[in-house]
Design a protein around this motif. Structure first.
Motif, PDB file in Angstrom:
ATOM      1  N   SER A   1       0.836  -1.197   0.000  1.00  0.00           N
ATOM      2  CA  SER A   1       0.000   0.000   0.000  1.00  0.00           C
ATOM      3  C   SER A   1       0.874   1.252   0.000  1.00  0.00           C
ATOM      4  O   SER A   1       1.724   1.434   0.873  1.00  0.00           O
ATOM      5  CB  SER A   1      -0.917   0.007   1.228  1.00  0.00           C
ATOM      6  OG  SER A   1      -1.444   1.294   1.461  1.00  0.00           O
TER       7      SER A   1
ATOM      8  N   ILE B   1      -0.275   4.092   0.667  1.00  0.00           N
ATOM      9  CA  ILE B   1      -0.724   4.854   1.836  1.00  0.00           C
ATOM     10  C   ILE B   1       0.146   4.515   3.038  1.00  0.00           C
ATOM     11  O   ILE B   1       0.659   5.405   3.733  1.00  0.00           O
ATOM     12  CB  ILE B   1      -2.210   4.558   2.140  1.00  0.00           C
ATOM     13  CG1 ILE B   1      -3.100   5.032   0.989  1.00  0.00           C
ATOM     14  CG2 ILE B   1      -2.640   5.220   3.442  1.00  0.00           C
ATOM     15  CD1 ILE B   1      -4.558   4.639   1.128  1.00  0.00           C
TER      16      ILE B   1
ATOM     17  N   ASP C   1      -3.456   4.558  -5.319  1.00  0.00           N
ATOM     18  CA  ASP C   1      -4.094   4.904  -4.041  1.00  0.00           C
ATOM     19  C   ASP C   1      -3.514   6.149  -3.375  1.00  0.00           C
ATOM     20  O   ASP C   1      -3.926   6.501  -2.273  1.00  0.00           O
ATOM     21  CB  ASP C   1      -4.005   3.717  -3.075  1.00  0.00           C
ATOM     22  CG  ASP C   1      -2.563   3.309  -2.771  1.00  0.00           C
ATOM     23  OD1 ASP C   1      -1.633   3.893  -3.361  1.00  0.00           O
ATOM     24  OD2 ASP C   1      -2.363   2.393  -1.943  1.00  0.00           O
ATOM     25  N   PHE C   2      -2.549   6.835  -4.014  1.00  0.00           N
ATOM     26  CA  PHE C   2      -1.925   8.006  -3.380  1.00  0.00           C
ATOM     27  C   PHE C   2      -1.584   9.021  -4.471  1.00  0.00           C
ATOM     28  O   PHE C   2      -0.748   8.758  -5.339  1.00  0.00           O
ATOM     29  CB  PHE C   2      -0.656   7.596  -2.625  1.00  0.00           C
ATOM     30  CG  PHE C   2      -0.332   8.489  -1.464  1.00  0.00           C
ATOM     31  CD1 PHE C   2      -0.688   8.125  -0.174  1.00  0.00           C
ATOM     32  CD2 PHE C   2       0.317   9.703  -1.644  1.00  0.00           C
ATOM     33  CE1 PHE C   2      -0.398   8.947   0.912  1.00  0.00           C
ATOM     34  CE2 PHE C   2       0.618  10.532  -0.567  1.00  0.00           C
ATOM     35  CZ  PHE C   2       0.253  10.149   0.713  1.00  0.00           C
TER      36      PHE C   2
ATOM     37  N   VAL D   1      -3.136  11.081   6.738  1.00  0.00           N
ATOM     38  CA  VAL D   1      -2.878  10.008   5.776  1.00  0.00           C
ATOM     39  C   VAL D   1      -3.340   8.662   6.319  1.00  0.00           C
ATOM     40  O   VAL D   1      -3.914   7.840   5.596  1.00  0.00           O
ATOM     41  CB  VAL D   1      -1.375   9.976   5.411  1.00  0.00           C
ATOM     42  CG1 VAL D   1      -1.010   8.700   4.664  1.00  0.00           C
ATOM     43  CG2 VAL D   1      -1.017  11.195   4.575  1.00  0.00           C
ATOM     44  N   THR D   2      -3.120   8.430   7.604  1.00  0.00           N
ATOM     45  CA  THR D   2      -3.474   7.129   8.182  1.00  0.00           C
ATOM     46  C   THR D   2      -4.970   6.976   8.436  1.00  0.00           C
ATOM     47  O   THR D   2      -5.410   5.918   8.894  1.00  0.00           O
ATOM     48  CB  THR D   2      -2.705   6.884   9.496  1.00  0.00           C
ATOM     49  OG1 THR D   2      -2.955   7.965  10.406  1.00  0.00           O
ATOM     50  CG2 THR D   2      -1.217   6.766   9.235  1.00  0.00           C
TER      51      THR D   2
ATOM     52  N   VAL E   1      -5.798   8.164  -0.850  1.00  0.00           N
ATOM     53  CA  VAL E   1      -5.412   9.475  -0.325  1.00  0.00           C
ATOM     54  C   VAL E   1      -5.161  10.398  -1.504  1.00  0.00           C
ATOM     55  O   VAL E   1      -4.423  10.052  -2.435  1.00  0.00           O
ATOM     56  CB  VAL E   1      -4.140   9.400   0.545  1.00  0.00           C
ATOM     57  CG1 VAL E   1      -3.628  10.815   0.858  1.00  0.00           C
ATOM     58  CG2 VAL E   1      -4.398   8.645   1.831  1.00  0.00           C
TER      59      VAL E   1
END
Length: 741
Positions: free
Chosen positions: A490, A492, A513-514, A684-685, A691
């Motif tokens: 990931s 992220i 995903d980012f 972010v978490t 994100v």
């Protein structure tokens, strides 16, 4: 030269509840409609109005009458009375009931309600219960209108009348006249500055002891609302003197009176010859009590769980692997063993390091041991997620402790929780006051495991419980640092750990995903955020713009801040429509379908600071807003709307403990005051799948390189280490509990 118009108010086109600014349509005796604009908080449709002011021409809306003063007379025509009663200003009387009353009593309707209310029983379908409700609502309406006029005449927002009446009832006017500073202490949403404005208008002098003490209390509470447990005395005196516009010695004298009266607690600070810390009494009690309870827990020799360090742990871990497929690293094994054999353990680590797997291993080993287990988290969403990932029932801390109708908790030191082990997830969100209520309810032999990411932002409420507990050395602490292979795939999680190490996040072209949408301009950032939430993310990823995407912001102000983005996103995602109920409250409007957030703990409604829901209905007649919170609908009286705010965009701080499929984060250099590593790391978490950062690489770099978190004034760590007393003074009173919960 001022002119005068008079007639019947046809309708209210717009009203700002915080200022009373109103746009209304009045029809004069010739039937000519006149647009009125001005501060007219208590004006409703149907009343006769004589207004003084001047004619003006608006470039867009044309000729209008700008009101400087006015007089209201009750309506005296059937149609005026009908509009007046149906306006929504009187609780429980809407259009249907207004029609029935006016059809029966005609022009005599208002006199009947005022002087002969028992005659309402003549109207079909009105029985004794409905009669009592109408009488009470009419009486309340008259008293609130009187309060509105009083506040308006003293230059204060008339909408505060509802809050004041809800708090003091028939004593409201007496409180306003005799001790306006009570408002700042006792009415949520009314601060010192508002109370002081009224007090000064009523002739209370600038150097009045009451004013000085109220000002000190306001500064102390305001700073504690920012997360501090105490305020250094010199800073408190300096800030209060500036607020009150008086000299420091006068503030110092007033502070001494507060201390002598037990309204503040003062304690010498370590490593300082002269400086003292000034606490609200409740926070001092909470901090000292938490230190005492944690130290007693850590020193307990008799444990409830049937495990010991000499057990065959290797065999147990092999069994976990064989039966549950739980393969643990060495650090995870240490955490499991510590949690089951020590009275007080902390498990911490970043995303993807296996905290959940470790927790599942602990729970699996407890199966069949006939142990009483309590699994909790600070928020409803966090508890729901904890239950989903572990397969065990979990609940909020508040629900576990059992809030009672008399304002306390069902479980406390006199009636402790029947638990052999307590597991608290998302412990980084746990504030010191809530930790006190939880710890005091434990049996001496209960074993406790706190699980959380200590590198996230501290809790919204006072204190820095998890960080202080870890740094004190009182608990056994296991930090998981290895990122497991599945999590390492990931972007992220990889970028979260890069941010934690002080490295810039990466934005590879093939990342799914980012993402970063670069811009330096706040207005362009705001446009991009709306475009991403409304169109781009739903179209590409199939995510729902309201349920699945959460906009997080470092700050409230600015074009890319919480307030402006909420207005833009509401307009884009939930615009007004025919038949869709809405109501203006202060600076924002709520309408059915809106995403909203609870702003403070409300134990009676069982909704808590940070809970998010959706407005399902607005009942103007009953003056109630219905909000779907998780699995239940919660009613909010119109006077309770300060508890709610729009939640299309929320602050990063408010997002703690929650997870969302997608997070959109505007990050600009204009946010420089809040650009900290732990803020970016926390934001972010919060995301599970996606994100999207909107802003500049320079702003991201500023956040990554600022590893110095904002200081919180707290002495919990020192008390846990035995460097300061952990002995609470006095006891909590009811007012202390209400104030800080």
């Amino acid at each position: 030269m001022p002119e005068q118009v008079e007639g019947v108010v046809e309708s209210i086109l717009f009203r700002r509840e915080d200022t009373g600014f109103t746009i209304a349509v009045l029809k004069n005796a010739e039937g000519v409609p006149i647009t009125l604009v001005g501060s007219m908080a208590d004006v409703t449709a149907g009343v006769e109005l004589r207004a003084v002011g001047e004619w003006d021409r608006h470039p867009q809306y044309g000729r209008q009458f700008r009101v400087t003063s006015y007089e209201i007379a009750p309506p005296n025509t059937v149609e005026g009375i009908r509009k007046y009663l149906a306006s929504g200003m009187i609780r429980g009387i809407g259009r249907t009931l207004a029609d029935r009353l006016v059809n029966h009593f005609g022009e005599d309707t208002l006199r009947i309600i005022e002087e002969e209310p028992e005659r309402l029983l003549e109207v079909p379908n009105i029985g004794p219960k409905r009669l009592a409700a109408v009488r009470e609502a009419w009486k309340e309406h008259q008293q609130i209108r009187e309060l509105m006029l009083f506040l308006h005449s003293h230059g204060l927002p008339a909408h505060l009348a509802v809050k004041v009446f809800r708090r003091y009832g028939e004593q409201a006017m007496s409180v306003l006249r005799t001790d306006p500073y009570r408002l700042a202490r006792e009415v949520y949403g009314i601060g010192f500055l508002t109370a002081d404005t009224l007090a000064r208008q009523l002739g209370i002098p600038k150097d009045s002891p009451r004013r000085l003490e109220a000002g000190i209390s306001y500064v102390l509470q305001d700073m504690c609302a920012q997360g501090h447990m105490y305020v250094p005395e010199s800073l408190l005196v300096q800030q209060a003197a500036r607020l009150l516009e008086v000299e420091a010695p006068a503030v110092q004298t007033a502070l001494q009176r507060l201390e002598q009266g037990g309204l503040v607690r003062c304690e010498p600070l370590p490593n300082s010859q002269e400086e003292r810390g000034v606490y609200p009494p409740a926070l001092h009690y909470h901090e000292t009590s938490v230190a005492r309870l944690l130290r007693r827990l850590a020193e307990q020799r008799r444990h409830a769980l049937p495990f010991s360090p000499s057990d065959n742990w290797e065999a147990m871990f092999r069994q976990l692997d064989r039966e549950a497929g739980l393969v643990l690293s060495e650090a995870q094994r240490q955490a499991v063993q510590a949690a089951l054999t020590h009275p007080l353990t902390v498990l911490t680590g970043g995303p993807g390091t296996g905290k959940t797997t470790t927790l599942r291993a602990v729970l699996r080993l407890l199966e069949g041991k006939n142990c009483r287990l309590a699994l909790v988290a600070p928020t409803g969403r966090a508890a729901k997620r904890l239950s989903e990932v572990t397969g065990y029932p979990a609940m909020t801390i508040h629900r576990l402790l059992g809030y009672t109708a008399d304002g306390d908790f069902q479980y406390d030191e006199r009636r402790p929780l029947p638990a052999d082990m307590l597991i608290v997830d998302e412990a980084s969100m746990l504030d010191v006051p809530l930790a006190y209520y939880l710890l005091r309810a434990l049996l001496p032999e209960t074993q406790v495991l706190f699980v959380g990411d200590a590198d996230q932002l501290p809790p919204v409420q006072p204190g820095n419980f998890l960080r202080d507990l870890i740094d004190s050395g009182v608990a056994v602490v296991v930090r998981l640092q290895e990122i497991f292979r599945q999590a390492a795939d990931s972007n992220i999680i990889r970028n979260a750990h890069r941010i934690h190490r002080g490295e810039m996040p990466l934005f590879p072209k093939d990342a799914g995903d980012f993402f970063l949408f670069p811009t330096e301009e706040p207005e362009r950032a705001a446009e991009l955020v709306v475009e991403l939430v409304q169109e781009r993310i739903p179209r590409r990823f199939g995510l729902h713009p309201l349920r699945d995407i959460q906009v997080l912001c470092p700050m409230y102000k600015g074009a890319a801040g919480v307030s402006n983005l909420n207005a833009r996103l509401q307009a884009a995602l939930n615009p007004p429509a025919p038949g869709k109920p809405e109501r203006s409250f202060g600076i924002f409007t709520l309408r059915a379908g809106d995403k909203v957030m609870q702003l403070r703990n409300n134990y009676e409604k069982e909704v808590f600071n940070g809970d998010i829901g959706f407005v399902t209905d607005i009942d103007v007649e009953e003056q109630v807003i219905w909000v779907q919170m998780e699995d239940r609908r919660v009613p909010y009286d119109f006077g309770e709307t300060d508890d709610l705010t729009l939640a299309y965009a929320i602050s990063v701080h408010k997002s703690q403990g929650n997870e969302y499929p997608a997070v959109v984060l505007p990050l600009l250099t204009q946010h420089y005051m809040m650009l900290q590593r732990n803020l970016l790391y926390t934001a972010v978490t919060r995301a599970r799948k996606l994100v999207v950062l909107v802003g500049s690489r320079r702003a991201i770099s500023m956040a990554v390189n600022n590893a110095r978190p904002a200081e919180r004034y707290s002495l919990l760590k020192e008390r846990l280490r035995g460097e300061l007393p952990a002995r609470p003074e006095g006891r909590l009173g009811d007012s202390d509990i209400v104030l800080l919960l």
